[in-house]
Design a protein around this motif. Structure first.
Motif, short mmCIF file in Angstrom:
data_model
loop_
_atom_site.label_atom_id
_atom_site.label_comp_id
_atom_site.label_asym_id
_atom_site.label_seq_id
_atom_site.Cartn_x
_atom_site.Cartn_y
_atom_site.Cartn_z
N ILE A 148 1.01 10.36 -9.91
CA ILE A 148 1.39 8.79 -9.35
C ILE A 148 2.51 8.61 -10.22
CG2 ILE A 148 0.66 6.41 -9.18
CD1 ILE A 148 -2.25 7.31 -9.56
N ALA A 149 3.73 8.34 -9.53
CA ALA A 149 4.78 8.18 -10.05
C ALA A 149 5.12 6.93 -10.70
CB ALA A 149 6.12 8.48 -8.99
N ILE B 260 3.03 14.51 -5.60
CA ILE B 260 3.33 13.28 -6.22
C ILE B 260 3.23 12.16 -5.17
CG2 ILE B 260 5.15 12.08 -7.55
CD1 ILE B 260 5.99 14.86 -8.45
N VAL B 261 2.63 11.04 -5.36
CA VAL B 261 2.59 10.17 -4.69
C VAL B 261 3.28 9.00 -5.35
CG1 VAL B 261 0.65 10.63 -3.24
CG2 VAL B 261 0.46 9.12 -5.30
N ALA B 262 3.66 7.85 -4.77
CA ALA B 262 4.47 6.85 -5.24
C ALA B 262 3.40 5.80 -6.06
CB ALA B 262 5.31 5.75 -4.44
N GLY B 263 2.60 5.07 -5.57
CA GLY B 263 1.77 4.20 -6.20
C GLY B 263 0.17 4.58 -6.22
N VAL B 264 -0.35 3.55 -6.87
CA VAL B 264 -2.08 3.78 -7.04
C VAL B 264 -2.63 3.86 -5.57
CG1 VAL B 264 -4.05 2.65 -7.83
CG2 VAL B 264 -1.78 2.69 -9.43
N PRO C 11 6.30 -6.69 -7.68
CA PRO C 11 6.71 -7.54 -6.81
C PRO C 11 5.56 -8.40 -5.97
CG PRO C 11 7.44 -5.76 -5.94
CD PRO C 11 6.85 -5.30 -7.30
N ASP C 12 4.38 -7.59 -6.17
CA ASP C 12 3.25 -7.89 -5.24
C ASP C 12 2.12 -8.45 -6.04
OD1 ASP C 12 3.06 -5.40 -6.21
OD2 ASP C 12 1.90 -4.62 -4.28
N TRP C 13 2.39 -8.81 -7.52
CA TRP C 13 1.39 -9.06 -8.42
C TRP C 13 0.47 -10.22 -7.90
CZ3 TRP C 13 -1.04 -6.86 -12.35
CH2 TRP C 13 -1.90 -7.66 -13.11
N ALA C 14 1.16 -11.29 -7.25
CA ALA C 14 0.37 -12.30 -6.65
C ALA C 14 -0.55 -12.01 -5.69
CB ALA C 14 1.37 -13.45 -6.07
N GLU C 15 -0.14 -11.09 -4.84
CA GLU C 15 -0.87 -10.71 -3.62
C GLU C 15 -2.18 -9.79 -4.29
OE1 GLU C 15 2.44 -10.35 -3.77
OE2 GLU C 15 2.97 -11.67 -2.00
N LEU C 16 -1.85 -8.86 -5.21
CA LEU C 16 -2.92 -8.07 -6.11
C LEU C 16 -4.07 -9.17 -6.66
CD1 LEU C 16 -0.79 -5.27 -7.70
CD2 LEU C 16 -2.60 -4.93 -5.84
N THR D 278 0.83 -1.21 0.05
CA THR D 278 -0.10 0.21 -0.02
C THR D 278 0.86 1.35 0.00
OG1 THR D 278 -0.08 -0.20 2.51
CG2 THR D 278 -1.90 -0.87 0.89
N ALA D 279 2.12 1.03 0.41
CA ALA D 279 3.07 2.14 0.11
C ALA D 279 4.34 1.78 -0.63
CB ALA D 279 3.28 2.92 1.40
N VAL D 280 4.73 2.39 -1.65
CA VAL D 280 5.86 1.97 -2.36
C VAL D 280 7.11 2.93 -1.94
CG1 VAL D 280 7.02 1.57 -4.77
CG2 VAL D 280 4.39 1.02 -4.23
N PRO D 281 8.16 2.26 -1.38
CA PRO D 281 9.48 3.33 -1.15
C PRO D 281 9.89 3.90 -2.43
CG PRO D 281 9.77 0.97 -1.03
CD PRO D 281 8.37 0.76 -1.33
#
Ligand code: SF4
Lengths: 203, 472
Positions: free
Chosen positions: A119-120, A154-158, B56-61, A32-35
């Motif tokens: 979204i980066a 800007i945030v990292a992911g969806v 890397p989390d495709w399986a979890e998604l 839920t958060a991408v570094p």
């Protein structure tokens, strides 16, 4: 019996014997958060992948860059666009149409807006019709969309984007210019939406 | 066109030979179609693999996507009611349609109430499923398709053959011909001297539709997702024709299958990662529109459609097909789809998902629908790529057990799968075929004969079976 009651009744009968599938049982083990240490850099790279034009510009130089980009154009701007962006564009542009009606939109060469979130990881900008973004048609009818992204947007992911947004207002997620691959799978940029997407990332 | 199968309306492609096998055999004779399909499926397949690899989390998604859908379907009544309330609260109007006829009637009445006789449409499989355009036409209303591929299909008086790229069976020269000959009858004619460059053809479509977008008062769409919690509708697209239709007209009518609902806003964080990467093989599709109820002064109607879905829901093995998010990843990896093409499936839903969904939605009353569960080699590639983990082979096997089917068809389909699946046996079959060609010139030996008997082997005299199969 109304169709509504009929459908609801059919559903209830259909699942009566089905195994339980409780909400608590939904595994949300995905990230839920991408570094990411360089959000602006990643965003720029990912937007450019869609063959959009990207400028990464220090905040202090954004007005000058916008003046360059607006020069010689008829520019539409929404209400509420920050003065430090609208001002230089206004001075450099051939004409400025503020929050134009639909029949004036066709006369605009480009539209200049801000955004709500970017979204980066996916190279996406999201508009939520807030101040400086305008009604949805404003960023749809002109053939060139110029969009300014502030670093704090800007945030990292969806998942981070979904957490920041609410759907009370209409949202438009934009990842590159309008495109089609419908003819022999050859990608063509520009069908009905703006054929040019130009993003200024203010860092 | 719209026929009733067990009280449900549905559209069966007209002019179709009787069974999948016969349709496929015919398609396999079209070398152009074969090349187009192979290029399309292999290209998208490769792009999908690359962008899926990035996460890397495709399986979890995927696991979350599966579980969210299963939970929603188990409580579908509750979530539909919640959705209805939220849409209504936001100024939208919700209608319920038990079958295709009812949905068509509702939409026709809604359009009539506006006084308009033209509507613009966003690509929507569900309105094809119910034959909406034909129904509207019968009532004096013209529906204009606006997605480039759907425009090609509509102008060419044709059927879609792929979920994502519906006109993939057409090449650029054919498309130029269609535009040159047919655009004028539907509005602005094609530009003089139109070339067959994809960019020029896309530009012709842009010009053809621009005025129509700006002047149309009514639009009809589907939706990829509906959020019960907030009443939000989500449409995912690439060209911007969706944004045009969703934004500009005064009245928007969305016809959506009841299985498209998701419980919460947050669930989109899963599906907006699963869908674009599985579908176009992009990190994100160019445009996604989300709106809640009546937006920016527009009137909004939502038509919730059953049309056989509750029947699927009642089936303990088959119900997983309702998890489908129509990404088309299963088409792109399917060896049978690649050779047979989308039209062979005789429905708006082609490929592996069509093979399990169509017979369940329409019932297995017809020869075609009865044969669809055999349109597979059971290789399992579809399950592997499916972003919501639908076990398509499991459902196929279950449906086969229920199909009333001649033994020769079963044998033929099994033989085709067997031939595709096993390289060693395939090469033995090749050698055998070449050797026997002169002895039994028009048929391949053994059970494969039923699968191949519409093929004219002597036309390709010195080829091995494998080359023939690959080329066809
Ligand atoms: S069955 Fe799975 S892979 Fe096939 S279209 Fe549906 S979601 Fe995509």
């Amino acid at each position: 019996m109304s169709a509504r009651e009929e459908i609801l009744g059919r559903i209830r009968r259909a699942v009566a014997e089905a195994p339980e599938a409780p909400e608590a049982g939904i595994p949300r083990a995905y990230r839920t958060a991408v570094p990411c240490d360089d959000l602006a850099g990643l965003l720029a790279e990912r937007i450019a992948d869609y063959r959009a034009i990207v400028h990464v510009v220090p905040v202090a130089l954004v007005p000058a860059r916008l003046a360059e980009l607006a020069a010689g154009k008829r520019i539409a701007v929404p209400d509420g666009l920050p003065a430090e962006w609208a001002g230089p564009a206004r001075e450099a542009a051939d004409a400025v149409l503020t929050d134009p009606a639909r029949d004036e939109l066709g006369a605009a060469d480009a539209v200049l807006t801000g955004c709500a979130v970017a979204i980066a990881v996916t190279g996406t900008i999201v508009l939520d019709a807030g101040p400086g973004q305008g009604r949805r048609e404003l960023t749809l009818v002109p053939d060139h969309h110029l969009c300014v992204v502030r670093a704090d947007q800007i945030v990292a992911g969806v998942p981070e984007a979904i957490a920041r947004l609410t759907p009370d207002a209409p949202l438009t997620w934009i990842s590159g210019p309008s495109a089609t691959s419908d003819i022999e799978l050859d990608r063509v940029e520009g069908v009905h939406g703006p054929r040019t997407l130009e993003v200024v990332i203010a860092i | 066109m719209s026929g009733a199968g067990r009280g449900r309306g549905s559209v069966t492609f007209i002019g179709m030979p009787r069974s999948f096998r016969e349709n496929a055999a015919e398609a396999m004779q079209d070398a152009q179609l074969g090349r187009n399909l192979r290029k399309a499926t292999h290209t998208i397949r490769g792009k999908r693999a690359r962008v899926v690899e990035e996460l890397p989390d495709w399986a979890e998604l995927r696991e979350a996507g599966r579980a969210v859908k299963d939970h929603t379907l188990r409580h579908l009544d509750r979530y539909l009611l919640q959705l209805e309330e939220a849409v209504t609260r936001a100024g939208g109007h919700v209608h319920w349609a038990a079958d295709a006829d009812e949905a068509n009637r509702i939409v026709t009445e809604l359009v009539r109430a506006t006084g308009e006789s033209d509507v613009v449409k966003v690509k929507s499989m569900v309105t094809q499923e119910i034959g909406l355009n034909e129904h509207l036409a019968a009532h004096g209303i013209t529906a204009y398709e606006t997605d480039l591929a759907e425009l090609i299909v509509q102008l060419g008086d044709d059927w879609p053959s792929h979920i994502l790229v519906p006109a993939i069976h057409r090449n650029r020269t054919e498309i130029r011909e269609i535009f040159r000959d047919r655009m004028a009858a539907w509005g602005r004619p094609a530009p003089e001297g139109l070339s067959d460059e994809p960019a020029a053809l896309a530009e012709a479509a842009r010009l053809h539709l621009r005025e129509r977008f700006l002047s149309s008062k009514v639009a009809i769409s589907g939706a990829n997702f509906m959020i019960a919690e907030t009443g939000t509708m989500v449409v995912v697209e690439s060209e911007g024709n969706g944004r045009m239709c969703l934004t500009l007209p005064e009245t928007l009518i969305s016809v959506v299958g009841i299985e498209k609902v998701l419980p919460t806003w947050r669930d989109l964080e899963v599906f907006l990662q699963l869908l674009p990467r599985s579908s176009t093989g992009e990190r994100m599709n160019p445009y996604t529109s989300m709106w809640t109820g009546a937006t920016e002064g527009q009137r909004f109607h939502l038509v919730l459609l059953d049309n056989g879905r509750t029947g699927v829901l009642a089936d303990e093995v088959g119900r997983q097909a309702l998890r489908c998010i129509r990404c088309s990843a299963c088409l792109n990896v399917c060896p049978v789809y690649e050779r047979a093409g989308g039209h062979a499936y005789g429905s708006v839903y082609p490929g592996p998902i069509g093979a399990i969904l169509t017979p369940q939605l329409r019932g297995m009353g017809s020869e075609l629908d009865n044969s669809l569960p055999y349109a597979s080699s059971l290789c399992g590639a579809c399950l592997e790529v499916c972003p919501v983990a639908i076990d398509i082979p499991e459902v196929l096997v279950e449906l086969r057990a229920r199909a009333r089917h001649p033994r020769s068809e079963r044998m033929a389909m099994r033989a085709a799968g067997w031939l595709l699946a096993d390289q060693a046996r395939l090469s033995r079959a090749q050698r055998l075929a070449v050797r026997l060609r002169r002895l039994i010139p028009r048929r391949l030996p053994g059970p494969a004969s039923a699968w191949t008997d519409t093929r004219d082997l002597p036309e390709i005299p010195e080829e091995s079976f494998r080359d023939w199969w690959e080329r066809s």
